[in-house]
Motif scaffolding. Structure first.
Motif, PDB file in Angstrom:
ATOM      1  N   PRO A  60       0.831  -1.208   0.000  1.00  0.00           N
ATOM      2  CA  PRO A  60       0.000   0.000   0.000  1.00  0.00           C
ATOM      3  C   PRO A  60       0.862   1.253   0.000  1.00  0.00           C
ATOM      4  CG  PRO A  60       0.019  -1.012   2.169  1.00  0.00           C
ATOM      5  CD  PRO A  60       0.738  -1.956   1.264  1.00  0.00           C
TER       6      PRO A  60
ATOM      7  N   ARG B  30      -0.894  -3.945   5.948  1.00  0.00           N
ATOM      8  CA  ARG B  30      -1.891  -4.942   5.559  1.00  0.00           C
ATOM      9  C   ARG B  30      -1.625  -6.219   6.334  1.00  0.00           C
ATOM     10  NH1 ARG B  30      -4.513  -4.771   0.316  1.00  0.00           N
ATOM     11  NH2 ARG B  30      -4.394  -7.038   0.424  1.00  0.00           N
TER      12      ARG B  30
ATOM     13  N   ASP C  93      -5.754   1.835  -0.910  1.00  0.00           N
ATOM     14  CA  ASP C  93      -5.991   0.457  -0.494  1.00  0.00           C
ATOM     15  C   ASP C  93      -6.975   0.435   0.677  1.00  0.00           C
ATOM     16  OD1 ASP C  93      -5.909  -2.176   0.364  1.00  0.00           O
ATOM     17  OD2 ASP C  93      -3.777  -2.388  -0.082  1.00  0.00           O
TER      18      ASP C  93
ATOM     19  N   GLU D 293      -8.107  -1.997   2.301  1.00  0.00           N
ATOM     20  CA  GLU D 293      -7.816  -3.000   3.323  1.00  0.00           C
ATOM     21  C   GLU D 293      -6.612  -2.613   4.185  1.00  0.00           C
ATOM     22  OE1 GLU D 293      -7.431  -6.825   1.609  1.00  0.00           O
ATOM     23  OE2 GLU D 293      -9.371  -6.761   0.577  1.00  0.00           O
ATOM     24  N   ALA D 294      -5.938  -1.521   3.849  1.00  0.00           N
ATOM     25  CA  ALA D 294      -4.774  -1.091   4.623  1.00  0.00           C
ATOM     26  C   ALA D 294      -5.212  -0.316   5.870  1.00  0.00           C
ATOM     27  CB  ALA D 294      -3.856  -0.237   3.764  1.00  0.00           C
TER      28      ALA D 294
END
Length: 599
Positions: A539, A597, A556, A558-559
């Protein structure tokens, strides 16, 4: 040792088979024991002592069509079977299709040309882009009254023997044809191709036709019979000499130092084979007998050789004889540990249409001028094999870089990236002032940070054909030529994936007389790729100032944003932080941030 009679190759002429009738049911038949061969296009070798006709054609590029023909007078109007039995020694290649076929009812003795003649071509796609297609074609294309449906016999297997059989039956005024493949057991392989012509051709020439069309192609056959008559001939006796356990395998990448080149030679009793009757040739050069390690005893020997060198392309030929006949086996392999480069001169252009760069424009940069008024865009798609125009030619005396963005090419999945397998650079061959090359490649994931492709910096003199079409030798007008140079890069498997590809051509004056530049006339550049997993995505955290605020952004989802008072930590997760995220420096004078992540 039996002698193998070589045929002089004349590319402008066809090979003629003078075939002898052997029964009332067979109009013409040859087992190549008494055939009088004259000239050929393609690489043929007649072995009358051992009753076979060998065809060995490696093409460095372009198209080579090898034909043999016979005039069968009185054949028109009779139901016929045209048949050939052949043993496959080696078939290798990618890209364009390799084909093996039969020509029938031809108006001339050459099935290699298309202008001013008529014939039927019945062939089998045996490799390359072909998947075993059987087809029957009429020349000229678009012939009135002709219709056809393809079949499929799959791809042949090296070492196996096959019959290619064209059956022609007259039904009233129409000619109905069937093309089928049979194996050594006499069983039909796959489905047949069919064709009907309501206005049949009436030529008297019949024969064989092979086609190779790419730098990776190789065909090596031992033809056993050819016949034109009412019945198909029986399967000839099998070869007793066999070459097995080839290592490296055909078309393989073989890391020298890991093992030796190895193979097994055997024959069937009561025939006898001796160690001194086994030979090995690499790239046309005989390996001294004392460098071969040969173990065993008749009827089987194991052979090994430890002298392969890294990053080299090999064409291997092994030859052995027993007390009955001589046999040859040829195949290609390489010892690439990284990048290998082949150069070939004085060849026709192969207009690739299935490479990764096709239609992709240079977007990141093009450094260098085009004093000839050209456009670098055309470098991925030359317009003509005979008259490539000046808009695909680069400046002669300066460094030139071109970058292609491959993010838009089709990939196998969202988690894959293209990785290089081969790059072909096609260079004009008519200008001795620019008959030299010095170039390299780089790749990048983001279009800004580029990494050199290991081993891709390469320089070489080129072949000057001296036979331009338009202009004079050494002309600078770029009017075109029918002959080219090929610089072909081959990359080891499992190299890194990328999104951007950059080519760097180093142009400079070599200081010679006559004046010569290390910057050729580029005509076409083709890149071929496979696909590799992308791996975990790192990321990216973006930081920007907005007045008194510092704005953190990232893409990102999901980061997770983490913070620490020192760059060495301890780091803690900022629960609920989403992009964009605002920070007030006056309240947090020393604060560090990063993205993390969990995968």
């Amino acid at each position: 040792m039996k002698k193998n009679h070589k045929i002089t190759v004349l590319l402008a002429a066809a090979l003629t088979l003078f075939l002898c009738p052997v029964s009332a049911l067979t109009s013409y038949y040859t087992d190549f024991s008494e055939t009088d061969l004259t000239t050929a296009n393609g690489s043929w070798a007649l072995d009358t002592d051992n009753a076979l006709l060998n065809y060995f054609q490696p093409t460095n590029s372009g198209t080579v069509v090898g034909t043999t023909t016979v005039n069968v007078s009185g054949a028109v109007g009779d139901n016929l079977i045209v048949s050939t039995w052949f043993t496959v020694n080696a078939i290798q290649g990618s890209s364009a299709a390799l084909t093996t076929g039969i020509g029938a009812f031809g108006s001339t003795n050459n099935f290699a040309i298309t202008d001013g003649q008529t014939y039927y071509l019945a062939d089998w796609g045996v490799g390359g882009s072909s998947t075993g297609t059987l087809r029957i074609l009429a020349q000229p294309t678009g012939k009135t009254g002709f219709s056809a449906s393809n079949g499929n016999a799959g791809l042949p297997t090296n070492g196996e023997t096959y019959e290619l059989r064209l059956t022609a039956v007259y039904v009233e005024e129409a000619l109905q044809m069937t093309l089928a493949v049979f194996n050594a057991s006499g069983d039909q392989v796959g489905t047949a191709a069919t064709a009907t012509d309501t206005a049949p051709l009436a030529g008297a020439f019949f024969g064989l036709r092979n086609r190779t069309a790419h730098a990776s192609h190789l065909l090596n056959y031992d033809y056993r019979t050819f016949s034109v008559g009412a019945n198909a001939p029986p399967l000839p006796p099998p070869f007793k000499i066999q070459f097995t356990n080839l290592s490296p395998a055909p078309n393989a990448t073989f890391q020298s130092g890991v093992g030796d080149l190895q193979f097994t030679v055997s024959t069937d009793a009561p025939n006898v084979i001796e160690a001194e009757d086994i030979e090995l040739f690499l790239n046309g050069v005989a390996v001294p007998p004392e460098q071969l390690i040969i173990t065993g005893e008749s009827p089987s020997f194991d052979v090994s050789y430890s002298g392969l060198v890294p990053d080299t392309f090999y064409t291997a030929k092994t030859r052995a004889s027993d007390n009955e006949r001589l046999r040859t086996r040829m195949w290609k392999f390489n010892t690439l540990g990284g990048t290998g480069v082949e150069t070939v001169g004085d060849i026709p252009l192969n207009l690739s249409n299935n490479d990764a760069l096709q239609g992709v424009l240079g977007v990141s940069s093009f450094a260098g001028s085009l004093p000839e008024g050209g456009s670098v865009v055309r470098l991925t798609d030359a317009t003509s094999a005979k008259t490539p125009t000046a808009n695909v030619i680069l400046s002669p005396d300066q460094l030139v870089t071109i970058t292609w963005d491959l993010t838009g090419i089709p990939v196998e999945s969202a988690e894959s990236l293209p990785a290089l397998t081969r790059i072909d650079l096609w260079l004009a061959g008519f200008d001795y002032h620019r008959a030299s090359y010095d170039g390299e490649f780089e790749t990048s994931l983001d279009g800004e940070n580029f990494t050199p492709v290991p081993g891709s910096r390469f320089d070489s003199r080129l072949t000057y054909t001296g036979n331009p079409i338009g202009g004079v030798p050494g002309s600078q007008n770029g009017t075109g030529t029918s002959r080219y140079n090929l610089v072909s890069y081959h990359f080891a498997p499992n190299n890194s994936g990328f999104r951007y590809l950059r080519f760097i051509s180093h142009g400079y004056d070599l200081g010679e007389n006559p004046q010569t530049f290390r910057q050729p006339r580029f005509v076409e550049i083709d890149a071929f790729v496979n696909f590799v997993p992308t791996g975990p995505t790192v990321p990216i955290l973006n930081i920007a100032r907005d007045g008194d605020q510092v704005i953190l952004t990232w893409e990102d989802a999901e980061a997770q944003l983490e913070t620490a008072s020192e760059v060495t930590g301890l780091w803690s997760t900022m629960e609920g932080a989403t992009s964009p995220y605002s920070v007030e420096p006056i309240l947090n004078p020393e604060q560090f941030f990063r993205l993390r992540r969990n995968d």
